[in-house]
Design a protein around this motif. Structure first.
Motif, PDB file in Angstrom:
ATOM      1  N   GLN A  33      43.312  12.899 -26.631  1.00  0.00           N
ATOM      2  CA  GLN A  33      43.784  13.120 -28.139  1.00  0.00           C
ATOM      3  C   GLN A  33      43.147  13.535 -29.288  1.00  0.00           C
ATOM      4  O   GLN A  33      42.727  13.928 -29.992  1.00  0.00           O
ATOM      5  N   LYS A  34      42.657  11.828 -29.202  1.00  0.00           N
ATOM      6  CA  LYS A  34      41.512  11.307 -30.182  1.00  0.00           C
ATOM      7  C   LYS A  34      40.561  11.916 -30.204  1.00  0.00           C
ATOM      8  O   LYS A  34      39.745  12.688 -30.914  1.00  0.00           O
ATOM      9  N   SER A  35      39.964  12.612 -29.523  1.00  0.00           N
ATOM     10  CA  SER A  35      38.864  12.539 -29.149  1.00  0.00           C
ATOM     11  C   SER A  35      38.912  14.912 -29.431  1.00  0.00           C
ATOM     12  O   SER A  35      37.511  15.063 -29.984  1.00  0.00           O
ATOM     13  N   THR A  36      39.455  14.956 -29.451  1.00  0.00           N
ATOM     14  CA  THR A  36      40.304  16.727 -29.858  1.00  0.00           C
ATOM     15  C   THR A  36      41.090  16.907 -30.588  1.00  0.00           C
ATOM     16  O   THR A  36      41.517  18.201 -30.961  1.00  0.00           O
ATOM     17  N   SER A  37      41.490  15.636 -32.054  1.00  0.00           N
ATOM     18  CA  SER A  37      41.757  15.713 -32.864  1.00  0.00           C
ATOM     19  C   SER A  37      41.297  16.959 -33.714  1.00  0.00           C
ATOM     20  O   SER A  37      39.973  16.724 -33.942  1.00  0.00           O
ATOM     21  N   VAL A  38      41.936  17.077 -34.889  1.00  0.00           N
ATOM     22  CA  VAL A  38      41.494  17.883 -35.641  1.00  0.00           C
ATOM     23  C   VAL A  38      40.723  17.042 -37.420  1.00  0.00           C
ATOM     24  O   VAL A  38      41.185  15.590 -37.088  1.00  0.00           O
ATOM     25  N   PHE A  39      40.087  17.326 -38.292  1.00  0.00           N
ATOM     26  CA  PHE A  39      39.813  16.923 -38.928  1.00  0.00           C
ATOM     27  C   PHE A  39      40.346  15.441 -39.580  1.00  0.00           C
ATOM     28  O   PHE A  39      42.054  16.435 -39.746  1.00  0.00           O
ATOM     29  N   SER A  40      40.118  14.787 -40.254  1.00  0.00           N
ATOM     30  CA  SER A  40      41.220  13.941 -40.333  1.00  0.00           C
ATOM     31  C   SER A  40      41.618  14.300 -42.096  1.00  0.00           C
ATOM     32  O   SER A  40      40.534  15.031 -42.586  1.00  0.00           O
ATOM     33  N   ASP A  41      42.841  13.885 -42.080  1.00  0.00           N
ATOM     34  CA  ASP A  41      43.034  14.676 -44.338  1.00  0.00           C
ATOM     35  C   ASP A  41      42.198  13.748 -45.092  1.00  0.00           C
ATOM     36  O   ASP A  41      42.076  14.241 -45.884  1.00  0.00           O
ATOM     37  N   THR A  42      41.568  12.917 -44.898  1.00  0.00           N
ATOM     38  CA  THR A  42      40.892  11.874 -45.175  1.00  0.00           C
ATOM     39  C   THR A  42      40.177  12.076 -45.576  1.00  0.00           C
ATOM     40  O   THR A  42      39.271  12.020 -47.057  1.00  0.00           O
ATOM     41  N   LEU A  43      39.193  13.216 -44.632  1.00  0.00           N
ATOM     42  CA  LEU A  43      37.731  13.389 -44.903  1.00  0.00           C
ATOM     43  C   LEU A  43      37.988  14.905 -45.668  1.00  0.00           C
ATOM     44  O   LEU A  43      38.546  15.015 -45.905  1.00  0.00           O
ATOM     45  N   SER A  44      37.055  15.265 -46.148  1.00  0.00           N
ATOM     46  CA  SER A  44      36.659  16.171 -47.665  1.00  0.00           C
ATOM     47  C   SER A  44      36.011  17.759 -46.364  1.00  0.00           C
ATOM     48  O   SER A  44      35.922  18.350 -47.088  1.00  0.00           O
ATOM     49  N   CYS A  45      36.513  17.375 -44.938  1.00  0.00           N
ATOM     50  CA  CYS A  45      35.591  17.672 -44.070  1.00  0.00           C
ATOM     51  C   CYS A  45      36.822  18.644 -43.292  1.00  0.00           C
ATOM     52  O   CYS A  45      37.236  18.137 -42.837  1.00  0.00           O
ATOM     53  N   PRO A  46      37.210  19.920 -43.805  1.00  0.00           N
ATOM     54  CA  PRO A  46      35.900  21.104 -43.916  1.00  0.00           C
ATOM     55  C   PRO A  46      36.648  21.276 -44.911  1.00  0.00           C
ATOM     56  O   PRO A  46      38.273  20.548 -45.684  1.00  0.00           O
ATOM     57  N   LEU A  47      36.363  21.892 -46.189  1.00  0.00           N
ATOM     58  CA  LEU A  47      36.768  21.652 -47.477  1.00  0.00           C
ATOM     59  C   LEU A  47      37.877  23.229 -47.548  1.00  0.00           C
ATOM     60  O   LEU A  47      37.876  23.911 -46.887  1.00  0.00           O
ATOM     61  N   ALA A  48      39.145  22.622 -47.848  1.00  0.00           N
ATOM     62  CA  ALA A  48      40.334  23.705 -48.244  1.00  0.00           C
ATOM     63  C   ALA A  48      40.053  24.382 -49.608  1.00  0.00           C
ATOM     64  O   ALA A  48      39.552  24.531 -50.352  1.00  0.00           O
ATOM     65  N   PRO A  49      40.839  25.639 -49.449  1.00  0.00           N
ATOM     66  CA  PRO A  49      41.348  26.491 -50.583  1.00  0.00           C
ATOM     67  C   PRO A  49      41.648  25.589 -51.673  1.00  0.00           C
ATOM     68  O   PRO A  49      42.578  24.765 -52.373  1.00  0.00           O
ATOM     69  N   THR A  50      40.770  26.374 -52.765  1.00  0.00           N
ATOM     70  CA  THR A  50      41.521  25.418 -53.909  1.00  0.00           C
ATOM     71  C   THR A  50      41.845  26.193 -55.163  1.00  0.00           C
ATOM     72  O   THR A  50      41.254  27.661 -55.073  1.00  0.00           O
ATOM     73  N   ALA A  51      41.360  26.305 -56.445  1.00  0.00           N
ATOM     74  CA  ALA A  51      41.641  26.958 -57.313  1.00  0.00           C
ATOM     75  C   ALA A  51      40.415  27.691 -57.962  1.00  0.00           C
ATOM     76  O   ALA A  51      39.235  26.338 -57.145  1.00  0.00           O
ATOM     77  N   ASP A  52      39.956  28.289 -58.376  1.00  0.00           N
ATOM     78  CA  ASP A  52      38.504  29.507 -58.101  1.00  0.00           C
ATOM     79  C   ASP A  52      38.002  28.009 -59.345  1.00  0.00           C
ATOM     80  O   ASP A  52      38.315  28.023 -60.579  1.00  0.00           O
ATOM     81  N   MET A  53      37.108  27.125 -59.198  1.00  0.00           N
ATOM     82  CA  MET A  53      36.449  26.209 -60.312  1.00  0.00           C
ATOM     83  C   MET A  53      35.696  26.996 -61.224  1.00  0.00           C
ATOM     84  O   MET A  53      34.889  26.196 -61.701  1.00  0.00           O
ATOM     85  N   GLY A  54      35.103  28.480 -60.452  1.00  0.00           N
ATOM     86  CA  GLY A  54      34.280  29.150 -61.607  1.00  0.00           C
ATOM     87  C   GLY A  54      32.815  28.959 -61.153  1.00  0.00           C
ATOM     88  O   GLY A  54      32.008  28.953 -61.112  1.00  0.00           O
ATOM     89  N   GLN A  55      32.230  29.633 -62.314  1.00  0.00           N
ATOM     90  CA  GLN A  55      30.608  29.838 -62.414  1.00  0.00           C
ATOM     91  C   GLN A  55      29.783  28.581 -62.572  1.00  0.00           C
ATOM     92  O   GLN A  55      28.862  28.500 -62.730  1.00  0.00           O
ATOM     93  N   GLU A  56      30.429  27.564 -63.536  1.00  0.00           N
ATOM     94  CA  GLU A  56      29.919  26.683 -64.318  1.00  0.00           C
ATOM     95  C   GLU A  56      30.016  25.825 -62.777  1.00  0.00           C
ATOM     96  O   GLU A  56      28.745  25.259 -62.266  1.00  0.00           O
ATOM     97  N   TYR A  57      30.711  26.173 -61.782  1.00  0.00           N
ATOM     98  CA  TYR A  57      30.611  25.442 -60.705  1.00  0.00           C
ATOM     99  C   TYR A  57      29.942  25.690 -59.769  1.00  0.00           C
ATOM    100  O   TYR A  57      28.365  24.177 -59.014  1.00  0.00           O
ATOM    101  N   ILE A  58      28.986  26.979 -59.487  1.00  0.00           N
ATOM    102  CA  ILE A  58      28.240  27.298 -58.727  1.00  0.00           C
ATOM    103  C   ILE A  58      27.064  27.129 -59.575  1.00  0.00           C
ATOM    104  O   ILE A  58      26.043  26.541 -58.909  1.00  0.00           O
ATOM    105  N   ASP A  59      26.718  27.029 -60.846  1.00  0.00           N
ATOM    106  CA  ASP A  59      25.922  26.478 -61.397  1.00  0.00           C
ATOM    107  C   ASP A  59      25.145  24.900 -61.445  1.00  0.00           C
ATOM    108  O   ASP A  59      24.510  24.958 -61.613  1.00  0.00           O
ATOM    109  N   SER A  60      26.082  25.006 -60.457  1.00  0.00           N
ATOM    110  CA  SER A  60      25.995  23.072 -60.510  1.00  0.00           C
ATOM    111  C   SER A  60      25.456  22.877 -58.719  1.00  0.00           C
ATOM    112  O   SER A  60      25.138  21.237 -58.464  1.00  0.00           O
TER     113      SER A  60
END
Length: 264
Positions: A33-60
């Motif tokens: 079970q450990k070897s096939t577990s889903v990504f940990s909630d404590t990690l930023s992988c994979p990035l989850a849906p968020t509010a639209d951060m806009g053009q300023e975010y893309i520009d960075s």
């Protein structure tokens, strides 16, 4: 009496052995079970849906990868249009992930000079750098295995982070290819190539988790029901992307943003 004693002794032995086997099975199950577990909630992988951060975010962002990354510039979808300074690459406009990628030279957009990638990172110190690799050399990478692929990727990441420790590295899935792609220069079918891409994306996601990096599964919005690139998203060769496809990708990046609480 003696026979009864032997019978009881056999029964007791059987019970003890059964319990030992059960404990062994439970332990193995836990490890599985450990070897096939889903990504940990404590990690930023994979990035989850968020509010639209806009053009300023893309520009960075700085974008680095294969020709499908470099064509962000050709399609004029970033700030500055076709003169954007956000896309890095060599004179050829494309890279392939291997052991030498970490020491590659790029054309630095601000000056037009050719410099080492590490020097570009020291000069620019971008807030984010997005890496997208997998399609170029896919067959070779698959044949060499996950350890080779991840090793090449990690060497590149280490170089970037050493040159600019405050920059946030995000890995992105490479993109699927269309069913109509001309495979005359390939030794495999288009469906097999897409299978390779899926495997490489899986390895990329695993590496992102291992290194606590963000991972963008952008490929999911580009696939049809059979897993091929939507035909309307390619420009005739089956894998280079249209302006519409890049706009979808940028929207996905904006709406799957790196969580601010993860920024040191």
């Amino acid at each position: 009496m003696f026979r009864r004693f032997l019978s009881l002794l056999c029964i007791l032995s059987f019970v003890l052995i059964s319990c030992a086997d059960a404990n062994s099975t439970d332990s193995g199950s836990t490890e599985s079970q450990k070897s096939t577990s889903v990504f940990s909630d404590t990690l930023s992988c994979p990035l989850a849906p968020t509010a639209d951060m806009g053009q300023e975010y893309i520009d960075s962002f700085i974008f680095l990868g294969e020709s499908t990354t470099y064509h962000l510039k050709n399609r004029g979808v970033l700030s500055g249009g076709t003169n954007t300074h956000q896309v890095w690459g060599p004179k050829s406009g494309t890279l392939m992930l291997d052991a030498s990628t970490a020491v590659c030279r790029i054309v630095y957009p601000e000056s037009g000079e050719e410099i080492d990638l590490s020097e570009a990172m020291r000069r620019k110190r971008p807030s984010y750098i997005l890496l997208t690799f997998g399609l170029n050399g896919a067959t070779k990478s698959i044949s060499k295995g996950s350890e080779y692929f991840k090793g090449c990727y990690k060497k590149l990441i280490d170089t970037l982070q050493a040159a600019s420790p405050e920059s946030i590295v995000i890995l992105q899935s490479c993109f699927p290819v269309a069913k109509s792609m001309d495979m005359s220069n390939y030794s495999v079918s288009v469906s097999t190539l897409n299978g390779y891409i899926n495997t490489l994306n899986g390895w990329t996601a695993e590496l992102a988790e291992e290194l606590s990096l963000g991972y963008l599964n952008t490929a999911e919005i580009l696939k049809d029901a059979e897993g091929y690139l939507f035909e309307e998203y390619q420009v005739g060769d089956g894998y280079h992307l249209s302006k519409e496809a890049y706009l979808k990708i940028l929207e996905y990046i904006r709406t799957h943003a790196y969580p601010k609480e993860k920024i040191k």
